[in-house]
Structures are given as structure tokens and as C-alpha cells.
Scaffold this motif. Structure first.
Motif, short mmCIF file in Angstrom:
data_model
loop_
_atom_site.label_atom_id
_atom_site.label_comp_id
_atom_site.label_asym_id
_atom_site.label_seq_id
_atom_site.Cartn_x
_atom_site.Cartn_y
_atom_site.Cartn_z
N GLU A 1 43.05 19.48 50.46
CA GLU A 1 43.76 18.23 50.17
C GLU A 1 44.65 18.34 48.92
OE1 GLU A 1 40.85 15.09 50.05
OE2 GLU A 1 40.77 14.99 52.25
N PRO A 2 45.62 19.26 48.93
CA PRO A 2 46.51 19.38 47.77
C PRO A 2 47.34 18.13 47.58
CG PRO A 2 47.38 20.61 49.63
CD PRO A 2 46.01 20.18 50.02
N THR A 3 47.64 17.82 46.33
CA THR A 3 48.56 16.73 46.04
C THR A 3 49.97 17.20 46.40
OG1 THR A 3 49.02 17.47 43.79
CG2 THR A 3 47.12 15.98 44.11
N GLU A 4 50.89 16.27 46.48
CA GLU A 4 52.28 16.65 46.77
C GLU A 4 52.82 17.57 45.68
OE1 GLU A 4 53.92 12.75 47.26
OE2 GLU A 4 53.88 12.91 49.45
N ALA A 5 52.45 17.31 44.43
CA ALA A 5 52.90 18.16 43.32
C ALA A 5 52.31 19.57 43.45
CB ALA A 5 52.49 17.54 41.99
N GLU A 6 51.06 19.66 43.85
CA GLU A 6 50.44 20.98 44.03
C GLU A 6 51.09 21.75 45.17
OE1 GLU A 6 45.90 20.01 42.43
OE2 GLU A 6 46.44 19.64 44.52
N TRP A 7 51.43 21.03 46.25
CA TRP A 7 52.06 21.71 47.38
C TRP A 7 53.46 22.18 47.01
CZ3 TRP A 7 50.26 24.34 51.00
CH2 TRP A 7 51.04 24.72 52.10
N PHE A 8 54.17 21.38 46.24
CA PHE A 8 55.49 21.80 45.78
C PHE A 8 55.37 23.02 44.87
CE2 PHE A 8 59.02 21.86 42.77
CZ PHE A 8 60.10 21.87 43.64
N ALA A 9 54.32 23.04 44.03
CA ALA A 9 54.10 24.20 43.15
C ALA A 9 53.83 25.45 43.99
CB ALA A 9 52.95 23.94 42.19
N ALA A 10 53.10 25.29 45.09
CA ALA A 10 52.83 26.42 45.97
C ALA A 10 54.13 26.94 46.61
CB ALA A 10 51.85 26.02 47.06
N ILE A 11 54.99 26.02 47.02
CA ILE A 11 56.27 26.41 47.60
C ILE A 11 57.13 27.11 46.55
CG2 ILE A 11 58.44 25.50 48.53
CD1 ILE A 11 56.74 23.36 49.95
N GLN A 12 57.10 26.60 45.32
CA GLN A 12 57.87 27.23 44.24
C GLN A 12 57.34 28.63 43.94
OE1 GLN A 12 60.70 25.78 42.74
NE2 GLN A 12 60.89 27.95 42.17
N PHE A 13 56.00 28.79 44.01
CA PHE A 13 55.38 30.10 43.80
C PHE A 13 55.90 31.11 44.83
CE2 PHE A 13 52.04 33.13 44.95
CZ PHE A 13 51.76 33.72 43.73
N LEU A 14 55.94 30.70 46.11
CA LEU A 14 56.43 31.59 47.15
C LEU A 14 57.93 31.87 47.00
CD1 LEU A 14 54.50 30.15 50.22
CD2 LEU A 14 53.98 32.23 48.92
N THR A 15 58.68 30.84 46.57
CA THR A 15 60.10 31.04 46.31
C THR A 15 60.32 32.08 45.22
OG1 THR A 15 60.57 28.75 46.95
CG2 THR A 15 62.25 29.89 45.66
N ASP A 16 59.56 31.94 44.12
CA ASP A 16 59.67 32.88 43.01
C ASP A 16 59.23 34.29 43.42
OD1 ASP A 16 60.55 30.80 41.44
OD2 ASP A 16 58.61 30.45 40.49
N THR A 17 58.22 34.35 44.31
CA THR A 17 57.76 35.66 44.81
C THR A 17 58.88 36.36 45.56
OG1 THR A 17 55.47 34.90 44.97
CG2 THR A 17 56.07 36.81 46.29
N GLY A 18 59.60 35.61 46.40
CA GLY A 18 60.72 36.20 47.13
C GLY A 18 61.83 36.67 46.21
N LYS A 19 62.07 35.94 45.14
CA LYS A 19 63.12 36.32 44.20
C LYS A 19 62.80 37.61 43.46
CE LYS A 19 64.87 31.63 43.34
NZ LYS A 19 64.97 30.54 42.35
N MET A 20 61.52 37.98 43.38
CA MET A 20 61.13 39.21 42.70
C MET A 20 61.24 40.44 43.61
SD MET A 20 60.41 38.63 39.52
CE MET A 20 59.52 40.12 39.05
N CYS A 21 61.56 40.25 44.87
CA CYS A 21 61.69 41.38 45.80
C CYS A 21 63.13 41.88 45.78
CB CYS A 21 61.32 40.94 47.22
SG CYS A 21 59.64 40.28 47.38
N ASP A 22 63.30 43.18 45.50
CA ASP A 22 64.66 43.70 45.41
C ASP A 22 65.07 44.55 46.61
OD1 ASP A 22 63.40 46.14 45.05
OD2 ASP A 22 63.86 46.30 42.92
N GLY A 23 64.15 44.75 47.56
CA GLY A 23 64.48 45.51 48.75
C GLY A 23 64.47 47.01 48.56
N LEU A 24 64.24 47.47 47.34
CA LEU A 24 64.23 48.91 47.05
C LEU A 24 62.85 49.34 46.57
CD1 LEU A 24 67.69 49.18 45.27
CD2 LEU A 24 67.12 49.93 47.59
#
Length: 296
Positions: A48-71
Motif C-alpha cells: 500500500e505505497p502512498t502516491e508520493a512513495e510510488w512517484f519516488a519509485a518511478i523516479q528511482f527507475l528513471t534515474d537508474t535508466g539515466k545511469m546506463c550508458d550502453g557501453l
């Protein structure tokens, strides 16, 4: 106990989403997507995450993708590794092994196209404790495998891989070796060291927030290919390393541990492989599973 109206509506939503994938032409993709929905919805209902917690989870995954450089940097693999998912997938996909060498995680720092090296060639272009790693590659029935390709990579003494550490020469502590007619291989390198996985991204923040350490026990990566056999992806871990029981990515198996024994400068292997002083020797034999024949 009768479900509340809210619980019934929430369950109905899950089934409605699952049903949207019913016409997926590929049956395996359909099963994967419907399973993902059911388990993800079950997680949300349980925690039962709060909306703020779920947004934080989405931001975590977004930031994870940004750290991938493909090399070199692949933060999503690092996330999978540190959650134990990579090792679970590995275990599920190797249930049918017939006595082959055990597998472990691939890791996020492999680079394709590294130099082809001759038997016993030194792949260490940076300092460290000189070492020889050698042995044989066999099929599961005991037949030596000629021409097997061993793709190897490890960190330098600073705990970083070439590519990850731009100060290291290209191809440092990386290379592709081949077995001879008797299935023998020989790698000249340096003794691997334990090291922390990168902590400058979202995965590092997760480890810090959950009071987990980022250390991996010292190891040498292997990806081994031989005609007619399943590819083997594994490590050799340094026996006695302090992080064997708490590897940050859960990759250690007792059968994959080797001792680096001290050898003097006048040892026969020193003369054979060009060591001009004392060195360490580790020996390990690999066993590969044959690819099943049609009808097996």
C-alpha cells in the motif's frame, strides 16, 4: 470473510488489466505480461505505497535508466544483481545441468571484442601480484574440448574495470584465450582483488538507505564457448576472501572458489610462462554441458 467493496474493486481492476493482454499473439509474451501485472498489483496491495512513495519509485527507475550508458555502465543489471534477481534467473535457467561447472551472474562490466590472446599471454597492463590461472576445459562426459574460447575480465588493483576506469589502457585485464588440443588453457594476469560495486547512482543510494555494504569478493570473470556445448558464464572467487559470505550480488558458490598458491621464481611454470620473480598459481578445470540433440 467477505471481501470489502474496496478490495473487490481493486481485484477487479487487476483482472481488467490482465484481460487487456489476452489477445497478445505471442503466448509467451502474453504469459509474461499477465504475470507481471498480477504480481505487481499484488505487491501494491500488500505494501500500500502512498502516491508520493510510488512517484519516488518511478523516479528511482528513471534515474537508474539515466545511469546506463550502453557501453560499460549498466545500472539496471546492477539493480537486478543487488536484488538477487539475476542469480534467481540464473538458477532457474540451469536446473537441468548434467554436472557442468556452476554458473553465476554475468555482471554489468563485460565488453565485447577484447583482444585475442595466446596461451599464457599476460593480460595485465597495470601493476598487481603476478598470477597464473590455468587448467582444462572438458565436456560433461570427460572429453577435453579443443578450441574452446574463454573470454576473461577482471578489475585492476584499484577495484575498477578497464572501460569503467578511463585511465586504464584499453583491453587491460581482458582477453579471449583458446584451449589447445588437450583442452588446456593458461592465463597470465594479476591476483584479483575485492572491490565495491559503483555507489554513485540509484543502486548505491538503495544500499546506503538499507544499510547494506557494496563489496564483492575478489573474482575473475569467465564466459566460455565451445562448439556443441552450452555457453558457461561464471566466476572464480579467491578462496578466503572476507566477502565470500556477504557478496553484494549473491553470486558466490563454494564450487567456484580457488586458492592462489605462492610459487618461487625458479618454479618450472615461471620459466615456461615468463615470470621473472615469485608469482601465484591457481588451477581450475571447467566442465561444459553439451547442447541436447533433437529428440533428447
Amino acid at each position: 470473510m467477505e471481501a470489502t467493496p474496496h478490495a473487490a474493486a481493486e481485484a477487479a481492476l487487476t483482472e481488467q488489466v490482465v484481460a487487456r493482454f489476452a489477445d497478445t499473439p505471442d503466448p509467451r509474451l502474453r504469459a509474461l505480461m499477465q504475470g507481471l501485472v498480477r504480481h505487481l498489483h499484488a505487491y501494491v496491495r500488500e505494501c500500500e505505497p502512498t502516491e508520493a512513495e510510488w512517484f519516488a519509485a518511478i523516479q528511482f527507475l528513471t534515474d537508474t535508466g539515466k545511469m546506463c550508458d550502453g557501453l560499460v555502465r549498466q545500472e539496471f543489471i546492477l539493480l537486478s544483481d543487488t536484488l538477487g534477481v539475476s542469480m534467481l534467473v540464473d538458477a532457474i535457467n540451469h536446473r537441468q545441468s548434467t554436472g557442468a561447472t556452476e554458473t553465476t551472474v554475468f555482471g554489468p562490466f563485460y565488453i565485447a571484442g577484447m583482444p585475442d590472446r595466446s596461451a599464457g599471454e599476460n593480460m595485465a597492463l597495470t601493476p598487481g601480484t603476478p598470477a597464473l590461472v590455468h587448467g582444462r576445459v572438458f565436456s560433461a562426459d570427460g572429453t577435453p574440448l579443443r578450441g574452446a574460447v574463454l573470454d576473461i575480465w577482471q578489475t585492476a588493483e584499484n577495484g575498477m574495470y578497464s572501460g569503467q576506469d578511463t585511465a586504464q589502457p584499453t583491453g587491460n585485464l581482458r582477453g579471449r584465450y583458446r584451449t589447445d588440443d588437450e583442452g588446456d588453457y593458461a592465463i597470465r594476469t594479476i591476483v584479483p582483488v575485492s572491490y565495491p560495486i559503483p555507489t554513485d547512482g540509484p543502486v548505491g543510494q538503495m544500499l546506503t538507505s538499507t544499510r547494506r555494504h557494496p563489496w564483492r569478493p575478489a573474482h575473475l570473470h569467465f564466459m566460455i564457448d565451445a562448439s556443441g556445448h552450452r555457453r558457461l558464464v561464471t566466476h572464480l572467487f579467491n578462496q578466503g576472501d572476507p566477502y565470500l559470505d556477504s557478496d553484494a550480488v549473491f553470486g558466490v558458490k563454494p564450487s567456484l572458489q580457488v586458492a592462489y598458491e605462492e610459487r618461487p621464481a625458479d618454479h618450472p611454470l615461471a620459466r615456461r610462462f615468463g615470470f621473472d620473480g615469485p608469482f601465484r598459481e591457481a588451477r581450475y578445470d571447467f566442465v561444459l554441458d553439451p547442447v541436447p540433440k533433437a529428440g533428447d
